[in-house]
Design a protein around this motif. Structure first.
Motif, short mmCIF file in Angstrom:
data_model
loop_
_atom_site.label_atom_id
_atom_site.label_comp_id
_atom_site.label_asym_id
_atom_site.label_seq_id
_atom_site.Cartn_x
_atom_site.Cartn_y
_atom_site.Cartn_z
N ASN A 145 0.83 -1.20 0.00
CA ASN A 145 0.00 0.00 0.00
C ASN A 145 0.87 1.26 0.00
O ASN A 145 0.54 2.25 -0.66
CB ASN A 145 -0.91 -0.02 1.23
CG ASN A 145 -2.14 0.82 1.05
OD1 ASN A 145 -2.47 1.22 -0.07
ND2 ASN A 145 -2.82 1.13 2.13
N LEU A 146 1.96 1.20 0.74
CA LEU A 146 2.90 2.34 0.76
C LEU A 146 3.39 2.66 -0.65
O LEU A 146 3.38 3.82 -1.08
CB LEU A 146 4.09 2.01 1.66
CG LEU A 146 5.23 3.03 1.63
CD1 LEU A 146 4.85 4.33 2.31
CD2 LEU A 146 6.49 2.47 2.29
N GLN A 147 3.80 1.62 -1.37
CA GLN A 147 4.31 1.82 -2.73
C GLN A 147 3.20 2.38 -3.65
O GLN A 147 3.43 3.33 -4.40
CB GLN A 147 4.83 0.50 -3.29
CG GLN A 147 5.43 0.64 -4.67
CD GLN A 147 6.06 -0.64 -5.18
OE1 GLN A 147 6.10 -1.64 -4.47
NE2 GLN A 147 6.58 -0.61 -6.39
N ARG A 148 2.01 1.79 -3.53
CA ARG A 148 0.89 2.22 -4.37
C ARG A 148 0.54 3.69 -4.11
O ARG A 148 0.39 4.49 -5.03
CB ARG A 148 -0.33 1.32 -4.06
CG ARG A 148 -1.49 1.44 -5.02
CD ARG A 148 -2.65 0.55 -4.55
NE ARG A 148 -3.16 0.89 -3.23
CZ ARG A 148 -3.97 1.92 -2.96
NH1 ARG A 148 -4.37 2.69 -3.94
NH2 ARG A 148 -4.38 2.17 -1.72
N LEU A 149 0.45 4.04 -2.82
CA LEU A 149 0.11 5.42 -2.46
C LEU A 149 1.20 6.40 -2.90
O LEU A 149 0.91 7.52 -3.32
CB LEU A 149 -0.10 5.52 -0.94
CG LEU A 149 -1.36 4.87 -0.38
CD1 LEU A 149 -1.31 4.84 1.14
CD2 LEU A 149 -2.60 5.65 -0.83
N SER A 150 2.47 5.96 -2.78
CA SER A 150 3.58 6.85 -3.17
C SER A 150 3.54 7.15 -4.66
O SER A 150 3.71 8.31 -5.07
CB SER A 150 4.91 6.20 -2.82
OG SER A 150 5.08 6.13 -1.44
N LEU A 151 3.33 6.11 -5.47
CA LEU A 151 3.29 6.32 -6.92
C LEU A 151 2.12 7.22 -7.31
O LEU A 151 2.26 8.11 -8.15
CB LEU A 151 3.20 4.96 -7.65
CG LEU A 151 4.38 4.01 -7.43
CD1 LEU A 151 4.18 2.72 -8.21
CD2 LEU A 151 5.70 4.65 -7.82
N LYS A 152 0.97 6.99 -6.66
CA LYS A 152 -0.21 7.80 -6.97
C LYS A 152 0.03 9.25 -6.53
O LYS A 152 -0.28 10.19 -7.26
CB LYS A 152 -1.43 7.22 -6.24
CG LYS A 152 -2.72 7.88 -6.65
CD LYS A 152 -3.93 7.24 -6.01
CE LYS A 152 -5.21 7.94 -6.42
NZ LYS A 152 -5.20 9.38 -6.14
N MET A 153 0.60 9.42 -5.33
CA MET A 153 0.87 10.77 -4.82
C MET A 153 1.81 11.52 -5.76
O MET A 153 1.64 12.71 -6.02
CB MET A 153 1.48 10.66 -3.42
CG MET A 153 1.69 11.99 -2.73
SD MET A 153 2.35 11.80 -1.07
CE MET A 153 0.91 11.25 -0.17
N MET A 154 2.81 10.80 -6.29
CA MET A 154 3.77 11.44 -7.19
C MET A 154 3.07 11.99 -8.43
O MET A 154 3.27 13.14 -8.81
CB MET A 154 4.83 10.40 -7.59
CG MET A 154 5.97 10.95 -8.41
SD MET A 154 6.85 12.29 -7.57
CE MET A 154 7.87 11.38 -6.41
N ASP A 155 2.22 11.18 -9.05
CA ASP A 155 1.49 11.64 -10.24
C ASP A 155 0.56 12.80 -9.90
O ASP A 155 0.52 13.81 -10.61
CB ASP A 155 0.69 10.46 -10.84
CG ASP A 155 1.60 9.49 -11.57
OD1 ASP A 155 2.71 9.90 -11.96
OD2 ASP A 155 1.21 8.33 -11.74
N ASP A 156 -0.19 12.64 -8.80
CA ASP A 156 -1.16 13.67 -8.42
C ASP A 156 -0.47 15.01 -8.14
O ASP A 156 -0.91 16.06 -8.62
CB ASP A 156 -1.94 13.24 -7.16
CG ASP A 156 -2.87 12.08 -7.46
OD1 ASP A 156 -3.03 11.75 -8.64
OD2 ASP A 156 -3.43 11.49 -6.50
N ARG A 157 0.61 14.96 -7.33
CA ARG A 157 1.26 16.21 -6.93
C ARG A 157 1.94 16.89 -8.13
O ARG A 157 1.90 18.11 -8.24
CB ARG A 157 2.30 15.93 -5.84
CG ARG A 157 1.73 15.33 -4.57
CD ARG A 157 0.84 16.32 -3.84
NE ARG A 157 0.25 15.76 -2.64
CZ ARG A 157 0.74 15.94 -1.41
NH1 ARG A 157 1.83 16.64 -1.21
NH2 ARG A 157 0.13 15.41 -0.36
#
Lengths: 174, 174
Positions: A145-157
């Motif tokens: 979940n950490l990896q998934r959230l990090s990748l999503k956060m990177m795209d979003d930000r």
């Protein structure tokens, strides 16, 4: 791009992308010119396609991130233990809160070491925190979940930063 | 343990470890007493065996850790881009170093937003940092290695903290 220094990240590599290997050698050529040296004739070129990250000395960025997470797990363990104490042991909860007011949680290990040396009661709390942070890190924390959230956060930000900038400059030009 | 509040981490759960299910029901008994209610009769007990972590509001600890990592990736990207500039574009490198002296890197997104608005040259640098941090997070960062190092660090540090404490108290008793 204004400068030749801006190499696309995917192309940036300190080493050639196709290092010399014997895999592509034509099969009709003799494979070993000096077979008695075969065990020592290893290719010395490193097959690394990653970007060069300076400034971490002998440690890796992963080790640095693991240290950050380690302190974070201590913070989480203190939260967990405090919540347990608040329900079951108000006196120990008070001790913990008073200790937290005077000792920062930035360095998790130093916090635990100090807590351990405060008093006999505090030592028990410290041992409990060590136990909880280990169990949390091993069993409860969702690494995927950490990896998934990090990748999503990177795209979003990244999208938001560029969108905000474009909307700002567009509105100021009007 | 001095207090009943210290429940072993493995045993601590807000919910019973074996919630009522129909899986263990003897097969000779009728499975559905009220078959017309079968689609709505779901067990309402949450099957959660994790420790309760307070203080994160609606976000999860994983989301909080992802935010930490996000800022770390920005820091790494600034390092990578600076090293590239130092080799290929000394003027842009100087601009970057001067900007770094006056703007902290604690909040990666704020840093990039400010850099983007500094000047046209700085905007190019900011876009490069956004590109690199995304590529680094997706391709280069070793997520498996992070987990492996974190688990090892947890064991090592816990052992060291307890060993140091025992050796201190043992030597002071002599």
């Amino acid at each position: 791009m204004e400068s030749s220094a801006f190499v696309p990240a995917s192309q940036f590599s300190l080493f050639p992308t196709k290092p010399h290997t014997t895999a592509n050698r034509p099969t009709h050529l003799p494979f070993k010119f000096k077979p008695w040296k075969s065990t020592t004739c290893r290719p010395t070129t490193l097959q690394c396609h990653k970007m060069y990250v300076p400034g971490f000395g002998e440690a890796s960025p992963e080790a640095k991130a693991a240290k950050h997470l380690h302190d974070f797990f201590t913070y989480v363990a203190v939260r967990i233990v405090s919540a347990q104490l608040q329900s079951y042991n108000p006196e120990a909860y008070e001790d913990m809160m008073q200790f937290l007011e005077t000792h920062p949680l930035n360095d998790g290990d130093k916090f635990c070491a100090d807590l351990m040396r405060e008093s006999s009661t505090h030592k028990t709390l410290a041992l409990r925190i060590l136990e909880v942070r280990s169990a949390y890190c091993k069993n409860d924390f969702e690494w995927d979940n950490l990896q998934r959230l990090s990748l999503k956060m990177m795209d979003d930000r990244n999208t938001r930063l560029m969108r905000d900038y474009v909307s700002e400059t567009t509105s100021s030009e009007k």
